[in-house]
Design an enzyme around this catalytic site. Structure first.
Site, mmCIF file in Angstrom:
data_model
loop_
_atom_site.group_PDB
_atom_site.id
_atom_site.type_symbol
_atom_site.label_atom_id
_atom_site.label_comp_id
_atom_site.label_asym_id
_atom_site.label_seq_id
_atom_site.Cartn_x
_atom_site.Cartn_y
_atom_site.Cartn_z
ATOM 1 N N LYS A 64 -13.004 25.152 72.885
ATOM 2 C CA LYS A 64 -14.021 24.218 72.459
ATOM 3 C C LYS A 64 -14.176 23.124 73.250
ATOM 4 C CE LYS A 64 -11.573 24.114 68.222
ATOM 5 N NZ LYS A 64 -11.760 24.086 66.431
ATOM 6 N N LYS A 105 -0.072 21.021 74.743
ATOM 7 C CA LYS A 105 -0.858 20.062 74.025
ATOM 8 C C LYS A 105 0.041 18.878 74.392
ATOM 9 C CE LYS A 105 -2.809 22.124 70.274
ATOM 10 N NZ LYS A 105 -2.859 22.403 68.422
ATOM 11 N N LYS A 165 -9.282 31.689 78.084
ATOM 12 C CA LYS A 165 -10.100 31.691 76.496
ATOM 13 C C LYS A 165 -11.108 30.652 76.468
ATOM 14 C CE LYS A 165 -8.638 30.759 71.707
ATOM 15 N NZ LYS A 165 -7.651 30.475 70.858
#
Ligand code: TRP
Length: 330
Positions: free
Chosen positions: A198, A113, A195
């Site tokens: 979103k 992140k 994965k």
């Protein structure tokens, strides 16, 4: 009456995908009979990235409605909002003082992140796993259903809890991660080796829970497969087809062998449209229920207020005990 306790949560970032549904919500629904379940909206965790305030509020309410639309019964489960229970932030502070910088430095999600939001590497992002530990430990959770990407956060939760217990005596229950075998990781339709996310920039890579049936059909039609034209499960050699089989298997409750048999001798065209129809059939009633709830904000409020109250009762007891143990005057 001695049910095990489950706690889990999803961040209020909006745009949930089929991966979130099959990897999380769908499993939660199956657990509601057997366990004492706490399902929260992790809105405080969402603050670690910049949000438009109105959008965050909207996403939070929509996510509560989605929990219920997906099949979680608000009477059987404790559905609540993290920020409504001050004990989460209270315990988080205490646990921060029992967590080492070195431990947090090893968190791969922090590194990912931080790389992604290089302009906003705030300390909330760094101590994110401590707040998550507080979420879990406050409710004496036995099991925490999470995706593979959260396994490390569960491990640090256990380490912090054990450390605290060893200093102050038995206080926290040591939780286990509960990672479903299939469904834990739904991959992207265009990039089946990573994965389904979103935040993926390519809309064709992900199925959003708000997608129309036509969007869904189109996306599955274009999903990446391989040139073998044989429906066979092999994650390494055939990641695209295997991912589609995983999706179909969860929805239809079928094993990979059963799916191979069902589509024996048939091409990818037939298989892909069967997967698309299964997804459409599953999502349509959820979408309808979701829209119905969104038209009734009073009902949504009722749902979370009921959950907040149950959550607060349990959490407040534990935070008092912790405050007392560390020497705060209560
Ligand atoms: N970090 C989790 C995720 O992004 C969300 C979360 C916050 C959570 N607190 C939690 C999950 C406690 C399980 C338990 O998926």
């Amino acid at each position: 009456m001695n049910k095990k306790t489950i706690l889990s949560g999803i961040q209020a970032t909006g745009n949930l995908t089929l991966g979130n549904y099959l990897g999380a919500l769908n499993n939660w629904v199956e657990m509601q009979e057997e366990y004492d379940c706490y399902y929260m909206i992790a809105d405080l965790h969402t603050l670690t990235i910049r949000n438009d305030p109105e959008t965050l509020r909207k996403n939070t309410l929509e996510l509560i409605a989605l929990y219920v639309a997906a099949g979680l019964d608000p009477e059987k489960n404790t559905i609540f909002v993290q920020s409504h229970i001050p004990a989460h932030t209270q315990l988080s502070w205490v646990l921060n003082c029992y967590t080492y910088m070195g431990e947090l430095n090893r968190m791969t999600q922090f590194k990912d992140k931080a790389a992604k939001h290089a302009d906003n590497i705030n300390s909330g992002l760094f101590t994110y796993p401590v707040l998550m530990a507080a979420d879990i430990l406050l409710y004496n959770a036995d099991l925490v259903p999470v995706g593979e990407d959260q396994r490390q956060h569960l491990e640090i939760t256990r380490d912090i809890a054990e450390r605290f217990n060893s200093i102050y005596g038995e206080t926290f229950k040591i939780p286990d991660a509960y990672i479903a075998k299939i469904g834990a990781k739904i991959m992207g339709l265009q990039n089946p080796t990573s994965k389904m996310s979103k935040s993926a920039p390519d809309p064709m890579d992900k199925i959003l829970l708000t997608d129309t049936p036509d969007d869904i059909r189109k996306k599955f039609k274009k999903a990446v497969t391989d040139s073998e034209n044989c429906v066979r499960y092999d994650r390494e050699a055939k990641p695209g087809v295997s991912n589609l089989m995983g999706i179909y298997g969860i929805i239809k409750n079928k094993t990979m062998e059963e799916i191979e048999k069902e589509f024996e001798g048939q091409g990818y065209g037939t298989f892909k449209s069967a997967v698309a129809e299964a997804v459409v059939e599953r999502l349509e009633p959820i979408q309808n229920k979701h829209n119905e709830l969104l038209e009734n904000p009073e009902k949504i409020k009722e749902i979370y207020e009921m959950g907040d109250q149950k959550a607060a009762e349990k959490a407040n007891k534990l935070i008092k005990e912790v405050y007392k143990k560390v020497g705060l005057v209560i």
